[in-house]
Design a protein around this motif. Structure first.
Motif: not given
Length: 385
Positions: A113-115, A142-143, A148-149, A373-374
C-alpha cells in the motif's frame, strides 16, 4: 473507600458502554426504517451521555464506593451492573484479544500500500459547500489521505489463464458536496492508473440530492478491460435510486442487484452476482450459480458473507462498514453498522469456500476519519492451478 467496588464498577461502566454500542451496531445492520434508526441512535446517545452519570450518582448515593455493599443498590440496577461487569471484565478483553490475534487468511499472498495525499495535490483540503464541513476541517482528519492498496490472493476456481487478473474496488463514496468533486476525480485518476481488468463498485454513492449528476460524471470515467459492475447501498435507496441506476447503466456499468451477469474472459466464464440485501430482499432472486464459472458476489454489506459461503462463491466484495471511520488505539473501531458487530470491520476474511474482502470506503455522510484512511483497492487473483 472500597477498592474492589471501584474496580467492579469500572468494569461495569466499560460493559455498559459496550452493550449500548453493540446493540446500536446490530440494529443498524437490519433494514429498519430510517426514522426508526434515528430514534435508536438518539436513545443510544441519551443512555450513554445521561444514563452513565445517573448510574454513577445512584451508586454514590447508595454508599457503594465507601461501604462496598452492593445490596444497598436497587435490585434492577444491581442486576444490570452485574451483567455489565461480566461484559466489561470478560467479554470486552476476550474480544480485544481475538482482534489482536487475527491474521490474514492463508489465501492472501501479499499486501502492499501507499498513501496519496490528495489535500497536498489539490493545494489544500478539497472541501465543498455541503453539510458538516466543520468535520472535514478538523485537525488529524485523514479523509483526504487516500490509501491505495494492492492485495494478492490465490483462490481455487481461478483458471491458469487468469493468473494475475485484477479487480479495482471502490465503495461508499457518499456524495454530499462536502468532500468536493475534485477529491473523487483524483480517486478515479488513481483507479485508472491501477490498470484494472475489472472494476467493482459496492454501493452508497450518494447522500444528497444535489449531487445526482456526480454519479455519471465521476464513475463514468472509470476504465477497465473486461467490464464494470456495481450494486447500490442503503443510503442510495433513500433517494432516487432509479435515476442512479439509469445513470450508471448509461455510463457503461452493469448493475447486478439480484441477478447474475456472465462474462467470458480468456476462454473462461466469470459469473458476477450482486445483492443490496437486507434493504432490497434480492438474495432469493439470485438463481443457482452457473457451473464451471468463477463466482464473484458484490454485496454492499459484508453481513451476507455466510449466505455467499453456503452458495459456493469464490470471492465476495463488500463495503458499508467504513472500517468504523474512527479507530481508537488498542480498542479499534467503535461504531460498526453490522449484525455481526465488529467481526467484518475491514480487510480479508475466509468463510468456507468464500474469500470476503471488506473495503473501508472513500468517504462518508460524516467526513471524519481517524486512524482509518479512505481506501482504494486493487485485488490481484492468482491461480491455484
Amino acid at each position: 473507600m472500597s477498592l474492589l467496588a471501584l474496580l467492579i464498577f469500572a468494569g461495569a461502566l466499560a460493559g455498559h458502554a459496550a452493550l449500548a454500542v453493540s446493540t446500536l451496531n446490530v440494529l443498524y445492520g437490519h433494514a429498519y426504517p430510517r426514522r426508526l434508526l434515528r430514534g435508536f441512535r438518539m436513545l443510544h446517545d441519551l443512555w450513554l451521555v445521561v444514563g452513565t452519570p445517573w448510574i454513577a450518582w445512584l451508586c454514590w448515593d447508595a454508599g457503594l464506593f465507601t461501604t462496598g455493599r452492593w445490596s444497598a443498590l436497587p435490585l434492577p440496577l444491581r442486576t444490570y451492573l452485574g451483567v455489565c461487569a461480566v461484559v466489561g471484565w470478560v467479554a470486552v478483553p476476550a474480544a480485544l484479544i481475538v482482534r489482536w490475534l487475527r491474521r490474514p487468511p492463508a489465501a492472501q499472498l501479499s499486501n502492499h500500500g501507499r498513501t496519496l495525499d490528495i489535500a497536498a495535490l489539490a493545494g489544500g483540503r478539497p472541501i465543498g459547500p455541503g453539510p458538516k464541513r466543520y468535520l472535514a476541517r478538523l485537525p488529524w482528519n485523514e479523509q483526504f489521505q487516500l490509501e491505495i492498496l494492492e492485495k494478492t490472493f490465490r483462490l481455487p476456481g481461478v483458471p491458469a489463464a487468469w493468473d494475475g487478473l485484477s479487480i479495482v474496488q471502490l465503495s461508499d463514496l457518499h456524495f454530499t458536496g462536502t468532500v468536493a468533486i475534485e477529491y473523487f476525480e483524483r480517486v478515479v485518476d488513481a483507479a485508472n492508473e491501477l490498470d484494472a481488468d475489472l472494476v467493482a463498485v459496492t454501493g452508497d454513492l450518494l447522500d444528497r440530492p444535489g449531487c445526482y449528476e456526480w454519479v455519471p460524471r465521476v464513475l463514468g470515467r472509470l476504465r477497465s478491460r473486461w467490464g464494470r459492475f456495481a450494486v447500490l447501498g442503503n443510503h442510495d435507496l433513500w433517494y432516487d435510486h432509479r435515476r442512479m441506476r439509469r445513470d450508471m447503466s448509461a455510463a457503461g456499468f452493469c448493475l447486478v442487484s439480484g441477478r447474475w451477469e456472465l462474462a467470458e474472459i480468456r476462454g473462461h466464464r466469470l459469473a458476477v452476482a450482486g445483492t443490496e440485501a437486507p434493504w432490497v430482499p434480492d438474495l432469493d432472486a439470485i438463481a443457482a450459480p452457473p457451473a464451471q464459472a468463477f463466482r464473484l458476489l458484490l454485496s454492499h454489506t459484508p453481513d451476507n458473507a455466510p449466505w455467499a459461503s453456503r452458495h459456493g462463491f469464490h470471492l465476495m466484495l463488500a463495503g458499508h462498514n467504513h472500517g468504523g471511520q474512527v479507530r481508537l488505539p488498542v480498542v479499534g473501531p467503535v461504531f460498526m453498522p453490522s449484525r455481526y458487530g465488529r467481526t467484518f470491520d475491514t480487510g480479508a476474511f475466509q468463510l468456507g469456500p468464500t474469500l470476503l474482502y471488506v473495503n473501508r470506503g472513500l468517504s462518508g455522510k460524516h467526513p471524519l476519519r481517524f486512524r482509518c484512511k479512505p481506501e482504494l483497492t486493487k485485488i490481484v487473483l492468482r491461480s491455484a492451478e
